[in-house]
Design an enzyme around this catalytic site. Structure first.
Site, PDB file in Angstrom:
ATOM      1  N   CYS A 291      32.901   8.236 170.023  1.00  9.46           N
ATOM      2  CA  CYS A 291      31.749   7.411 170.604  1.00  9.46           C
ATOM      3  C   CYS A 291      31.526   6.591 169.413  1.00  9.46           C
ATOM      4  CB  CYS A 291      30.345   8.356 171.107  1.00  9.46           C
ATOM      5  SG  CYS A 291      30.069   9.627 170.121  1.00  9.46           S
ATOM      6  N   ALA A 293      29.407   8.047 166.619  1.00 11.30           N
ATOM      7  CA  ALA A 293      29.289   8.854 165.221  1.00 11.30           C
ATOM      8  C   ALA A 293      30.441   9.831 165.640  1.00 11.30           C
ATOM      9  CB  ALA A 293      28.014   9.458 165.192  1.00 11.30           C
ATOM     10  N   GLY A 294      30.637  10.043 166.683  1.00 13.81           N
ATOM     11  CA  GLY A 294      31.623  11.186 167.093  1.00 13.81           C
ATOM     12  C   GLY A 294      31.141  12.519 167.266  1.00 13.81           C
ATOM     13  N   GLN A 335      23.753  15.850 170.444  1.00 11.75           N
ATOM     14  CA  GLN A 335      22.839  15.436 169.420  1.00 11.75           C
ATOM     15  C   GLN A 335      21.522  15.980 169.688  1.00 11.75           C
ATOM     16  OE1 GLN A 335      24.477  11.164 168.614  1.00 11.75           O
ATOM     17  NE2 GLN A 335      23.604  11.773 166.584  1.00 11.75           N
TER      18      GLN A 335
END
Length: 360
Positions: A291, A293-294, A335
């Site tokens: 994405c 930030a991963g 997240q």
């Protein structure tokens, strides 16, 4: 108890005849020396003796887990299996899921733990770093003196299988050729992109060509493109020297950063697209997922696919255990609590699409 006894200098050895020793009166007792820490005895000729009689009064030494050890123990052992029936009819409440999520250690990497000079210039976010034990190291096909660094981690898949995925950040202007080198080195045949190029600010650069482009020593061509309602599929070729390979690129753009899609259906259709792709079954290389930030949307996609595989094979899913496994490989995967709740909702929807099973 450690006791100190005076001693003579080695330059003046003690010599005493047996007769003199028998006729001399016993020496006067000298007062015990003040306790001195071992660190203060360096360079001294003072002899050290351990009074074993005092050991029984000493409390046994207890091992104390460091925060790092506590984190790893939690991530390796935590789990909360849910049957298909429970996931659909008795799911945890949003509050329970939020509390469960907040207990999961993030396992982020501090810059001090990543002793790689110059890596900061290749990190999109300074606090999102690859965990050292699972990071991807470039072999430098480009023959550059940039070292082996790329912000990417190998991620385990269903049943703990190694290197099923690579989770990475969205490429930056100075890391596009590194990204394609990783794709070549790892024999990647499928890339899943879960971000738009800009969402208020830059999230990822346009790292693939409109038609044909060269990135470092790698030549990338667009062979075909298919527009679907929620995502776009591109068939690419990557060429290095005289060898050419095919790569499938899927861009799923209906997912806001730090949030969740409006419904779970599009994500499940994306998982089905990956599951049914010939590239998934025919090639041994990992699937690259990124994405910005991963970790957030990337983690959600990988966790969703693993969860679907668990439900199909076992009739139950351990979402907590999946997230813990992901965070062992790359810190911060999934997240937000909202994403964790959405993951449960998505897998409940998938469970309802499977053939009926009897109630418990």
């Amino acid at each position: 108890m450690v006791q100190a006894h005076g001693g003579r200098s080695r330059a003046q050895p003690l010599t005493l005849s047996l007769g003199a020793a028998m006729t001399q009166p016993p020496p006067e007792k000298t007062p015990a020396k003040k306790h001195v820490r071992l660190q203060e005895r360096r360079g001294s000729n003072v002899a050290l003796m351990l009074d074993v009689r005092s050991l029984g009064a000493v409390e046994p030494i207890c091992s104390v887990n460091t925060p790092r050890e506590v984190t790893l123990h939690f991530l390796r052992t935590a789990g909360h299996p849910l049957t298909r029936w429970a996931l659909q009819r008795q799911p945890p409440s949003p509050k329970q899921l939020e509390e469960e999520f907040l207990k999961i250690p993030s396992n982020f990497v501090s810059p001090e733990d990543l002793d790689i000079p110059g890596h900061a210039s290749k990190d999109r976010y300074k606090t999102i770093l690859p965990n050292p034990q699972s990071r991807v190291c470039l072999g430098r096909a480009q023959s550059q003196e940039d070292g082996d660094y790329i912000n990417a981690n190998y991620i385990r898949g269903y049943d703990g299988k190694e290197k099923v995925y690579i989770a990475t950040q969205g490429p930056m202007p100075n890391t596009v050729s590194d990204f394609w080198e990783m794709v070549w080195q790892e024999e990647v045949s499928l890339i899943v992109m879960l971000t738009q190029l800009r969402e208020g600010k830059e999230k990822c650069v346009h790292y693939w060509p409109t038609e044909e482009e060269t990135y470092g020593p790698f030549q990338i061509r667009i062979q075909d493109m298919k527009e679907c309602p929620e995502y776009t599929v591109r068939q690419l070729t990557i060429q290095y020297q005289e060898e050419r390979r095919s790569v499938k690129h899927i861009l799923f753009s209906a997912w806001p950063d730090h949030q969740t899609p409006e419904s779970a259906g599009p994500l499940l259709r994306l998982v089905a697209e990956v599951e049914e792709s010939p590239e998934t079954a025919a090639h041994p290389g990992p699937i690259v997922v990124h994405c910005s930030a991963g970790i957030g949307r990337t983690g959600c996609f990988i966790a969703t696919r693993i969860g679907c595989q668990q439900l199909k094979a076992r009739g139950e899913v351990d979402i907590l255990g999946i997230v813990c496994q992901l965070r062992l490989d790359r810190g911060g995967m999934i997240q937000t609590a909202e994403q964790y709740q959405f993951l449960h909702h998505t897998l409940a929807l998938y469970a309802g699409q499977l053939p009926e099973e009897p109630s418990p």
